[in-house]
Design a protein around this motif. Structure first.
Motif, short mmCIF file in Angstrom:
data_model
loop_
_atom_site.label_atom_id
_atom_site.label_comp_id
_atom_site.label_asym_id
_atom_site.label_seq_id
_atom_site.Cartn_x
_atom_site.Cartn_y
_atom_site.Cartn_z
N UNK A 213 0.84 -1.00 -0.09
CA UNK A 213 0.02 0.14 -0.21
C UNK A 213 0.93 1.30 0.07
N UNK A 214 0.52 2.43 -0.61
CA UNK A 214 1.06 3.71 -0.58
C UNK A 214 1.94 3.89 0.58
N UNK A 215 1.33 4.23 1.79
CA UNK A 215 1.78 4.67 2.81
C UNK A 215 2.76 3.77 3.59
N UNK A 216 2.41 2.53 3.48
CA UNK A 216 3.49 1.47 3.83
C UNK A 216 4.93 1.57 3.04
N UNK A 217 4.45 1.70 1.75
CA UNK A 217 5.75 1.67 0.88
C UNK A 217 6.58 2.83 1.25
N UNK A 219 7.09 3.96 4.35
CA UNK A 219 7.60 3.81 5.48
C UNK A 219 8.92 2.88 5.02
N UNK A 220 8.54 1.98 4.40
CA UNK A 220 9.85 0.96 3.93
C UNK A 220 10.79 1.76 3.25
N UNK A 221 10.50 2.63 2.38
CA UNK A 221 11.84 3.36 1.86
C UNK A 221 12.42 4.31 2.83
N UNK A 271 11.93 -3.21 10.21
CA UNK A 271 12.79 -1.93 10.90
C UNK A 271 14.03 -1.79 9.82
N UNK A 272 14.89 -0.58 9.99
CA UNK A 272 15.96 -0.68 9.38
C UNK A 272 16.93 -1.61 9.68
N UNK A 273 17.09 -2.40 10.38
CA UNK A 273 17.80 -3.48 10.90
C UNK A 273 17.54 -4.51 10.27
N UNK A 274 16.29 -4.74 9.96
CA UNK A 274 15.97 -6.14 9.10
C UNK A 274 16.11 -5.51 7.59
N UNK A 275 16.05 -4.41 7.01
CA UNK A 275 16.23 -4.17 5.73
C UNK A 275 17.59 -4.20 5.50
#
Length: 377
Positions: A213-217, A219-221, A271-275
């Motif tokens: 979804x747009x808002x989740x994308x 956050x992931x970015x 989270x940033x650690x997982x990414x």
């Protein structure tokens, strides 16, 4: 959708009074999704129990279900009778307001909010110790409520990113105008509002490309940008040690979808650690996101449609049997209708001006009110 439901009640401003109860959730794009609403005489035990019984016909009781509300005693009573397996959490914003009124120290409310939103018990303890040092009475007040009821670190269920009842508050604000209408007009206003919302969001979801979804994308970015400054070391095939710029180390398991910071575990968004760990082994980041945030599930949330009620606007309501519908036998209170929201039980009111400083509405002098004014104009 994520199994988190926010319930709340708000007063109606029409001639006959009453209360509008509502239950809302969030879709995968963090937007309000109304589940149910009902008109009752008052926020009492019988009303909330009846409302939960009707809600349970499609929001079934299970250990994964979480309710969030203010600390109204009737909500607690109704939930204990109907939803025996679901978990119940307190709204952090209502608790913040209470602390501001009781102890008149903005810092205490901010520390409480930080403690409530902490992902780990270690982080919670660090903040709560500061509250104890500043005001032991406030710390005792929070202990009496119960850590499992207002903190994320101790909560037994999973409330994701929903820490307050702002969903329901926003819903009440969206229909504020309708609460002054007669009953059937108010219900029709709500129906057309929700029908329009679902139509617009259905079209948006069907036109959206990608997997998230747009808002989740977004956050992931944002988290991915933060992950580029982290050092990753292998532990095993899908387990990694991730060190952030401050030097703190975290353990990430891509197979379990878990990180020792607990943010990934609680919210379902990496989270940033997982990414950072996923980037090292070229693991697709979209596959790490919980299914509730995926486009396909977002679209399925709007599969149902809302249609007009056939009898609205016609000369006949209900069955073919002629029935005379009379308004409730109530006496309208004197004075202007109340516009300010009535505080819930357990939500304290801010103290206003003292009578010695309050100005009289009749003569403009201080020290008395209009009823006791004896000054000539």
């Amino acid at each position: 959708m994520r199994k988190v439901v926010v319930v709340d009640g708000t007063s109606m401003k029409g001639k006959y009074g009453g209360c509008l109860l509502s239950a809302c959730a969030q879709d995968g794009n963090f937007q309000i999704f109304p589940l149910a609403f009902a008109v009752v005489d008052n926020e009492n035990d019988n009303a909330w129990e009846w409302f939960f019984q009707k809600l349970s016909t499609f929001v079934t009781d299970c250990p994964q279900l979480v309710f969030i509300s203010d600390r109204h005693a009737s909500i607690y009573t109704g939930m204990r009778k109907v939803y025996k397996e679901a978990h119940h959490a307190a709204c952090v914003v209502h608790l913040w307001r209470n602390i501001q009124v009781l102890y008149k120290m903005p810092r205490l409310g901010n520390l409480m909010s930080a403690a409530a939103r902490a992902f780990t018990i270690t982080e919670f303890n660090r903040v709560f110790i500061q509250i104890q040092r500043i005001n032991p009475a406030c710390a005792s007040y929070l202990v009496d409520i119960g850590f499992t009821h207002w903190t994320r670190a101790h909560f037994k269920g999973r409330r994701y990113n929903i820490m307050d009842s702002n969903i329901a508050e926003s819903w009440n604000a969206a229909i504020k105008e309708a609460r002054e209408y007669p009953l059937i007009m108010m219900l029709e206003y709500i129906r057309t509002t929700v029908m329009g919302w679902l139509a617009l969001r259905r079209a948006k979801a069907n036109n959206e490309q990608g997997t998230l979804t747009p808002n989740v994308r977004k956050l992931v970015e944002e988290n991915y940008d933060l992950s580029t400054a982290m050092a990753v070391r292998d532990i095993s095939e899908l387990e990694f040690q991730v060190q952030d710029p401050t030097g703190e180390c975290f353990t990430v398991s891509l197979a379990l979808g878990s990180c020792s910071c607990r943010e990934y575990d609680e919210i379902g968004i990496p989270c940033p650690h997982a990414l950072a760990a996923a980037s090292k082994v070229w693991f697709p980041s979209d596959s790490l996101v919980a299914s509730a945030y995926r486009i396909q599930n977002w679209r399925e949330g709007f599969a149902g449609k809302i249609y007009p009620v056939p009898s609205v606007g016609g000369s006949q309501v209900g069955s073919s049997t002629t029935t005379e519908l009379l308004p409730p036998a109530v006496r309208r209170p004197s004075g202007r209708p109340r516009k300010v929201r009535i505080k819930s039980r357990g939500e304290f009111k801010k103290s206003g001006q003292s009578s010695s400083n309050r100005r009289c509405a009749r003569c403009g002098r201080t020290g008395h009110n209009r009823a006791s004014c004896r000054n000539p104009i």
